[in-house]
Write an enzyme that holds these catalytic residues in place. Structure first.
Site, PDB file in Angstrom:
ATOM      1  CD1 TRP A 107      -2.277  -2.154   1.727  1.00 40.26           C
ATOM      2  CD2 TRP A 107      -3.027  -1.122  -0.112  1.00 40.26           C
ATOM      3  NE1 TRP A 107      -3.316  -2.902   1.208  1.00 40.26           N
ATOM      4  CE2 TRP A 107      -3.789  -2.299   0.092  1.00 40.26           C
ATOM      5  CE3 TRP A 107      -3.319  -0.314  -1.216  1.00 40.26           C
ATOM      6  CZ2 TRP A 107      -4.825  -2.682  -0.778  1.00 40.26           C
ATOM      7  CZ3 TRP A 107      -4.358  -0.698  -2.077  1.00 40.26           C
ATOM      8  CH2 TRP A 107      -5.084  -1.857  -1.851  1.00 40.26           C
ATOM      9  CG  ASP A 174      -3.038   4.159   4.467  1.00 34.46           C
ATOM     10  OD1 ASP A 174      -4.098   3.996   5.102  1.00 34.46           O
ATOM     11  OD2 ASP A 174      -2.786   3.559   3.395  1.00 34.46           O
ATOM     12  CE  LYS A 198      -8.096  -3.248   4.080  1.00 38.26           C
ATOM     13  NZ  LYS A 198      -7.261  -2.373   3.287  1.00 38.26           N
TER      14      LYS A 198
HETATM   15  C1  LIG Z   1      -6.814  -1.826   2.050  1.00 41.03           C
HETATM   16  C2  LIG Z   1      -5.838  -0.686   2.134  1.00 41.03           C
HETATM   17  C3  LIG Z   1      -5.839   0.382   1.221  1.00 41.03           C
HETATM   18  C4  LIG Z   1      -6.772   0.437   0.013  1.00 41.03           C
HETATM   19  O1  LIG Z   1      -7.948   1.050   0.356  1.00 41.03           O
HETATM   20  P1  LIG Z   1      -9.142   1.353  -0.671  1.00 41.03           P
HETATM   21  O2  LIG Z   1     -10.178   1.937   0.220  1.00 41.03           O
HETATM   22  O3  LIG Z   1      -9.547   0.055  -1.305  1.00 41.03           O
HETATM   23  O4  LIG Z   1      -8.635   2.331  -1.646  1.00 41.03           O
HETATM   24  C5  LIG Z   1      -4.940   1.419   1.441  1.00 41.03           C
HETATM   25  N1  LIG Z   1      -4.105   1.415   2.478  1.00 41.03           N
HETATM   26  C6  LIG Z   1      -4.066   0.401   3.367  1.00 41.03           C
HETATM   27  C7  LIG Z   1      -3.113   0.440   4.504  1.00 41.03           C
HETATM   28  C8  LIG Z   1      -4.929  -0.685   3.214  1.00 41.03           C
HETATM   29  O5  LIG Z   1      -4.882  -1.691   4.099  1.00 41.03           O
END
Ligand SMILES: *Cc1c(COP(=O)(O)O)cnc(C)c1O
Length: 362
Positions: A107, A174, A198
């Site tokens: 990511w 993030d 998540k």
């Molecule tokens: C799953 C994930 C993403 C992707 O997110 P989307 O909402 O599908 O764009 C980005 N960063 C991390 C750390 C993730 O686990």
């Protein structure tokens, strides 16, 4: 799982992930008549008082749980974390400006690629090296970088920063796969973002918390939807917001505050879940975790068996036993158990018991 006629399995999917059963029950109970209004929350006008109040309440809960004061703007946006990979450099870096990123896997690499695509001068402040076994101990940050970006929990690689690094430039984090799973000094972060799917709710809504002084950096002329300011000025109700997703997030936050007892209690429970699973992995002679103990993620435990065939058999037989979503990310293979906030201790207990039985038979 104990209710007659109710079929539920243990969900270890990495995302979208499990939701708390009490939250699902509440959604079901409120679906046809949201708080006495005689319609579902999905049917509400986003300009109506109950919708405006729901959004404001969700922002307030987020602010409280994250421990943020007036210094931060909290926003609910769409487009997932992937759109934040774009909005962060667009809003927070001058054209062609210097931005520093920590490269710790799948990511973070996507975030780096977007900053490059936008023409930023990207430098890698540190990386976790081959095999993603351990997060970097030291970072090199340019003093004139617009920000330092990192991913607090690496969902694919199964690593998590114990403590977020300090930097002389604003930190952009993030937190998509670990927001509100542990206590973090969010007030010290320049900009944090996390999609909901998540640990917070369903896909469709993304949380952004931005230090207010950083709003002043935003260049004029950005498309309105990609500029943080219109969203801030309209209380995250600039265009039609995903009200159902926001409602589910508000229910999950309410569960976290009132049933779990807050972020510290959640962290303690998450620690027990992680100790149970990693303890079993470390004791096993069949399963093993490739990640250094100091860098292991309590949210996503990555593990291997001696061969891809045995891994596939484990994943299939676990699913047959009601333990679902244990395959590793398609880019790396292997196995992964995601233990997000809603996954109860009982699920981890059952997983560990299944692993022991599998090991005896293998
Ligand atoms: C799953 C994930 C993403 C992707 O997110 P989307 O909402 O599908 O764009 C980005 N960063 C991390 C750390 C993730 O686990």
């Amino acid at each position: 799982m104990s209710e007659p006629g109710l079929h539920r399995i243990w969900n270890f999917y990495p995302g979208p992930g499990a939701l708390p059963l009490p939250v699902l029950r509440r959604i079901k109970a409120e679906l046809l008549d949201y708080r006495g209004l005689g319609m579902s929350v999905m049917e509400l006008s986003h300009r109506s008082a109950p919708a405006v109040a729901l959004i404001a309440d969700t922002l307030e809960r987020l602010r409280r749980l994250l421990g943020l004061g007036d210094g931060h703007e909290v926003l609910l946006l769409q487009g997932g974390a992937s759109l934040q990979f774009v909005m962060v450099p667009m809003n927070l870096a001058p054209a062609g400006g210097k931005v520093d990123y920590v490269d710790t896997g799948y990511w973070s690499a996507k975030a780096i690629a977007e900053a490059r695509r936008l023409g930023c001068d990207v430098a890698i402040a540190g990386s976790d090296g081959p095999g993603h076994r351990r997060l970097p101990d030291t970072l090199t940050v340019r003093p004139d970088a617009a920000y330092l970006h990192l991913c607090s929990n690496n969902t694919v690689e199964g690593t998590q920063w114990r403590d977020l690094p300090q930097a002389a430039v604003p930190l952009v984090v993030d937190m998509s796969s670990d927001i509100l799973s542990r206590r973090v000094d969010a007030a010290a972060i320049g900009c944090l973002y996390a999609h909901a799917q998540k640990t917070l709710g369903p896909a469709g809504v993304t949380v952004v918390a931005l230090r207010r002084d950083l709003l002043a950096r935003i260049p004029d002329g950005l498309p309105a939807m990609l500029d943080y300011r219109p969203h801030a000025e309209h209380g995250s109700n600039y265009n039609t917001p995903p009200i159902f997703a926001i409602y589910v997030v508000s229910c999950v936050l309410d569960w976290l505050e009132t049933e779990v007892g807050g972020v510290a209690a959640m962290e303690a429970l998450n620690r027990r879940k992680a100790e149970l699973l990693y303890g079993a992995l470390d004791k096993s002679s069949l399963f093993h975790c490739p990640v250094d103990p100091d860098s292991r993620s309590p949210m996503n435990a990555v593990f291997r068996l001696p061969s891809p065939e045995l891994e596939q058999r484990f994943i299939t037989e676990a699913a047959e036993a009601g333990l679902v979503g244990l395959a590793g990310h398609r880019s790396v293979g292997g196995c992964r158990a995601s233990l997000y906030n809603p996954v109860p201790l009982q699920a981890v207990d059952d997983l560990v018991a299944f692993m022991r039985r599998f090991e005896r038979r293998a």
